[in-house]
Motif scaffolding. Sequence first.
Motif, PDB file in Angstrom:
ATOM      1  N   ARG A   1      38.538  10.975  78.728  1.00 19.96           N
ATOM      2  CA  ARG A   1      39.739  11.806  78.616  1.00 19.96           C
ATOM      3  C   ARG A   1      40.929  11.180  79.339  1.00 19.96           C
ATOM      4  O   ARG A   1      42.071  11.501  79.044  1.00 19.96           O
ATOM      5  CB  ARG A   1      39.458  13.201  79.170  1.00 19.96           C
ATOM      6  CG  ARG A   1      38.453  13.990  78.324  1.00 19.96           C
ATOM      7  CD  ARG A   1      38.379  15.444  78.782  1.00 19.96           C
ATOM      8  NE  ARG A   1      37.422  16.180  77.968  1.00 19.96           N
ATOM      9  CZ  ARG A   1      36.179  16.419  78.319  1.00 19.96           C
ATOM     10  NH1 ARG A   1      35.715  15.983  79.485  1.00 19.96           N
ATOM     11  NH2 ARG A   1      35.374  17.103  77.519  1.00 19.96           N
ATOM     12  N   ARG A   2      40.678  10.373  80.317  1.00 13.10           N
ATOM     13  CA  ARG A   2      41.685   9.611  81.074  1.00 13.10           C
ATOM     14  C   ARG A   2      42.399  10.455  82.112  1.00 13.10           C
ATOM     15  O   ARG A   2      42.568  10.028  83.253  1.00 13.10           O
ATOM     16  CB  ARG A   2      42.704   8.962  80.129  1.00 13.10           C
ATOM     17  CG  ARG A   2      43.862   8.283  80.853  1.00 13.10           C
ATOM     18  CD  ARG A   2      44.824   7.612  79.922  1.00 13.10           C
ATOM     19  NE  ARG A   2      46.055   7.245  80.597  1.00 13.10           N
ATOM     20  CZ  ARG A   2      47.040   6.549  80.045  1.00 13.10           C
ATOM     21  NH1 ARG A   2      46.927   6.146  78.785  1.00 13.10           N
ATOM     22  NH2 ARG A   2      48.132   6.271  80.738  1.00 13.10           N
ATOM     23  N   TYR A   3      42.825  11.655  81.755  1.00 10.47           N
ATOM     24  CA  TYR A   3      43.568  12.519  82.668  1.00 10.47           C
ATOM     25  C   TYR A   3      42.681  13.642  83.183  1.00 10.47           C
ATOM     26  O   TYR A   3      41.828  14.161  82.457  1.00 10.47           O
ATOM     27  CB  TYR A   3      44.772  13.156  81.964  1.00 10.47           C
ATOM     28  CG  TYR A   3      45.763  12.167  81.410  1.00 10.47           C
ATOM     29  CD1 TYR A   3      46.713  11.569  82.234  1.00 10.47           C
ATOM     30  CD2 TYR A   3      45.744  11.829  80.058  1.00 10.47           C
ATOM     31  CE1 TYR A   3      47.627  10.659  81.720  1.00 10.47           C
ATOM     32  CE2 TYR A   3      46.656  10.925  79.534  1.00 10.47           C
ATOM     33  CZ  TYR A   3      47.594  10.337  80.369  1.00 10.47           C
ATOM     34  OH  TYR A   3      48.491   9.439  79.859  1.00 10.47           O
ATOM     35  N   GLY A   4      42.904  14.025  84.430  1.00  8.57           N
ATOM     36  CA  GLY A   4      42.212  15.175  84.999  1.00  8.57           C
ATOM     37  C   GLY A   4      43.059  15.814  86.073  1.00  8.57           C
ATOM     38  O   GLY A   4      43.827  15.129  86.758  1.00  8.57           O
ATOM     39  N   SER A   5      42.945  17.116  86.202  1.00  9.94           N
ATOM     40  CA  SER A   5      43.689  17.814  87.255  1.00  9.94           C
ATOM     41  C   SER A   5      42.878  19.007  87.729  1.00  9.94           C
ATOM     42  O   SER A   5      42.021  19.525  87.004  1.00  9.94           O
ATOM     43  CB  SER A   5      45.062  18.277  86.755  1.00  9.94           C
ATOM     44  OG  SER A   5      44.919  19.198  85.690  1.00  9.94           O
ATOM     45  N   SER A   6      43.165  19.425  88.957  1.00  7.52           N
ATOM     46  CA  SER A   6      42.410  20.522  89.542  1.00  7.52           C
ATOM     47  C   SER A   6      43.240  21.219  90.602  1.00  7.52           C
ATOM     48  O   SER A   6      44.028  20.582  91.309  1.00  7.52           O
ATOM     49  CB  SER A   6      41.119  19.994  90.171  1.00  7.52           C
ATOM     50  OG  SER A   6      40.353  21.047  90.716  1.00  7.52           O
ATOM     51  N   LEU A   7      43.051  22.525  90.684  1.00  4.85           N
ATOM     52  CA  LEU A   7      43.692  23.351  91.699  1.00  4.85           C
ATOM     53  C   LEU A   7      42.569  24.127  92.378  1.00  4.85           C
ATOM     54  O   LEU A   7      41.899  24.941  91.744  1.00  4.85           O
ATOM     55  CB  LEU A   7      44.693  24.297  91.045  1.00  4.85           C
ATOM     56  CG  LEU A   7      45.626  25.096  91.957  1.00  4.85           C
ATOM     57  CD1 LEU A   7      46.558  24.155  92.718  1.00  4.85           C
ATOM     58  CD2 LEU A   7      46.424  26.094  91.128  1.00  4.85           C
TER      59      LEU A   7
ATOM     60  N   LEU B   1      38.400  14.209  88.841  1.00 10.43           N
ATOM     61  CA  LEU B   1      37.743  12.977  88.399  1.00 10.43           C
ATOM     62  C   LEU B   1      36.669  13.276  87.359  1.00 10.43           C
ATOM     63  O   LEU B   1      36.508  12.522  86.388  1.00 10.43           O
ATOM     64  CB  LEU B   1      37.142  12.243  89.589  1.00 10.43           C
ATOM     65  CG  LEU B   1      36.539  10.868  89.284  1.00 10.43           C
ATOM     66  CD1 LEU B   1      37.613   9.886  88.804  1.00 10.43           C
ATOM     67  CD2 LEU B   1      35.830  10.298  90.512  1.00 10.43           C
ATOM     68  N   ASP B   2      35.941  14.372  87.541  1.00  3.83           N
ATOM     69  CA  ASP B   2      34.939  14.772  86.551  1.00  3.83           C
ATOM     70  C   ASP B   2      35.597  14.981  85.188  1.00  3.83           C
ATOM     71  O   ASP B   2      35.077  14.548  84.153  1.00  3.83           O
ATOM     72  CB  ASP B   2      34.245  16.052  87.025  1.00  3.83           C
ATOM     73  CG  ASP B   2      33.143  16.508  86.096  1.00  3.83           C
ATOM     74  OD1 ASP B   2      32.416  15.648  85.542  1.00  3.83           O
ATOM     75  OD2 ASP B   2      32.989  17.728  85.906  1.00  3.83           O
ATOM     76  N   GLU B   3      36.747  15.634  85.187  1.00  4.30           N
ATOM     77  CA  GLU B   3      37.469  15.861  83.933  1.00  4.30           C
ATOM     78  C   GLU B   3      37.966  14.547  83.333  1.00  4.30           C
ATOM     79  O   GLU B   3      37.806  14.290  82.132  1.00  4.30           O
ATOM     80  CB  GLU B   3      38.644  16.802  84.167  1.00  4.30           C
ATOM     81  CG  GLU B   3      39.445  17.116  82.906  1.00  4.30           C
ATOM     82  CD  GLU B   3      40.613  18.055  83.168  1.00  4.30           C
ATOM     83  OE1 GLU B   3      41.314  18.393  82.201  1.00  4.30           O
ATOM     84  OE2 GLU B   3      40.825  18.457  84.335  1.00  4.30           O
ATOM     85  N   ALA B   4      38.564  13.696  84.163  1.00  8.60           N
ATOM     86  CA  ALA B   4      39.158  12.449  83.663  1.00  8.60           C
ATOM     87  C   ALA B   4      38.113  11.479  83.138  1.00  8.60           C
ATOM     88  O   ALA B   4      38.376  10.727  82.187  1.00  8.60           O
ATOM     89  CB  ALA B   4      39.975  11.793  84.774  1.00  8.60           C
ATOM     90  N   THR B   5      36.926  11.474  83.737  1.00  8.60           N
ATOM     91  CA  THR B   5      35.872  10.549  83.304  1.00  8.60           C
ATOM     92  C   THR B   5      35.034  11.123  82.170  1.00  8.60           C
ATOM     93  O   THR B   5      34.194  10.426  81.590  1.00  8.60           O
ATOM     94  CB  THR B   5      34.923  10.182  84.461  1.00  8.60           C
ATOM     95  OG1 THR B   5      34.322  11.385  84.987  1.00  8.60           O
ATOM     96  CG2 THR B   5      35.676   9.469  85.575  1.00  8.60           C
TER      97      THR B   5
ATOM     98  N   GLN C   1      45.776  20.648  95.402  1.00  9.02           N
ATOM     99  CA  GLN C   1      46.019  20.209  94.023  1.00  9.02           C
ATOM    100  C   GLN C   1      45.776  18.712  93.903  1.00  9.02           C
ATOM    101  O   GLN C   1      46.117  17.943  94.805  1.00  9.02           O
ATOM    102  CB  GLN C   1      47.470  20.522  93.643  1.00  9.02           C
ATOM    103  CG  GLN C   1      47.837  20.268  92.210  1.00  9.02           C
ATOM    104  CD  GLN C   1      49.265  20.732  91.923  1.00  9.02           C
ATOM    105  OE1 GLN C   1      50.180  20.516  92.733  1.00  9.02           O
ATOM    106  NE2 GLN C   1      49.455  21.382  90.804  1.00  9.02           N
ATOM    107  N   CYS C   2      45.164  18.308  92.791  1.00  8.69           N
ATOM    108  CA  CYS C   2      44.918  16.888  92.536  1.00  8.69           C
ATOM    109  C   CYS C   2      45.115  16.610  91.066  1.00  8.69           C
ATOM    110  O   CYS C   2      44.691  17.392  90.198  1.00  8.69           O
ATOM    111  CB  CYS C   2      43.488  16.518  92.946  1.00  8.69           C
ATOM    112  SG  CYS C   2      43.057  14.789  92.632  1.00  8.69           S
ATOM    113  N   ALA C   3      45.766  15.492  90.761  1.00  4.13           N
ATOM    114  CA  ALA C   3      45.934  15.036  89.380  1.00  4.13           C
ATOM    115  C   ALA C   3      45.643  13.543  89.321  1.00  4.13           C
ATOM    116  O   ALA C   3      46.039  12.781  90.212  1.00  4.13           O
ATOM    117  CB  ALA C   3      47.349  15.321  88.881  1.00  4.13           C
ATOM    118  N   ILE C   4      44.930  13.136  88.258  1.00  2.00           N
ATOM    119  CA  ILE C   4      44.460  11.759  88.111  1.00  2.00           C
ATOM    120  C   ILE C   4      44.810  11.230  86.730  1.00  2.00           C
ATOM    121  O   ILE C   4      44.699  11.939  85.732  1.00  2.00           O
ATOM    122  CB  ILE C   4      42.931  11.676  88.299  1.00  2.00           C
ATOM    123  CG1 ILE C   4      42.535  11.957  89.753  1.00  2.00           C
ATOM    124  CG2 ILE C   4      42.372  10.324  87.869  1.00  2.00           C
ATOM    125  CD1 ILE C   4      41.039  12.087  89.958  1.00  2.00           C
TER     126      ILE C   4
END
Length: 198
Positions: A92-98, A177-181, A107-110
């Motif tokens: 997915r390349r992108y991931g974010s979390s609150l 990171l789980d989302e982005a990978t 908050q984190c965005a990758i």
Amino acid sequence: MVENRIAEITRDTKETQITMKLQLDGSGACRTDTGISFFNHMLEGFARHGFFDLDVKISGDLDVDGHHTVEDAGIVLGSAIKEALGNKAGIRRYGSSLIPMDETLAQCAIDLCGRPYFVFDAEFPQERCGSFETCLVREFFYAVSYSAGMNLHMKILSGVNAHHMAEALFKAFAKALDEATGIDPRIKDVLSTKGTLD
């Protein structure tokens, strides 16, 4: 499910000796021995909440302080993420979390774009959590971002307890990171108009 997205990294310097195994598609299993109890706790949270299997052993110059141990762990984790991802096909390349934790909101965005960039907006009200210096949270994630080649943004939106703040950042990073990978079956190669994520 993609299989075998695993990396094993060894780093041996005059300051630290590190062995690490990372499996991106895991169950959250974790074994940590860094010599710093609070740092072990943070890495365990990262593995558990990102569903990564992580095995890390570090012997560092803790008689100096924890800086080399934590920074070099970040370098090795970033290298492991990069190696485990391979050519990044299908991710997915992108991931974010609150992530909330009591009074704290992190908050984190990758973007796993292959180009390192790091933005960190957090001020810790306490200098230590146990023997762990809270300033090392930034050093760890800076090292991860540059070693992995990821664009990483992290921010504390609210918080007064350094333990909660650090833990929420590690968990937010794990979820992003789980989302982005993660693999998206609609992505047949890499999610980039350039045709590469290097």
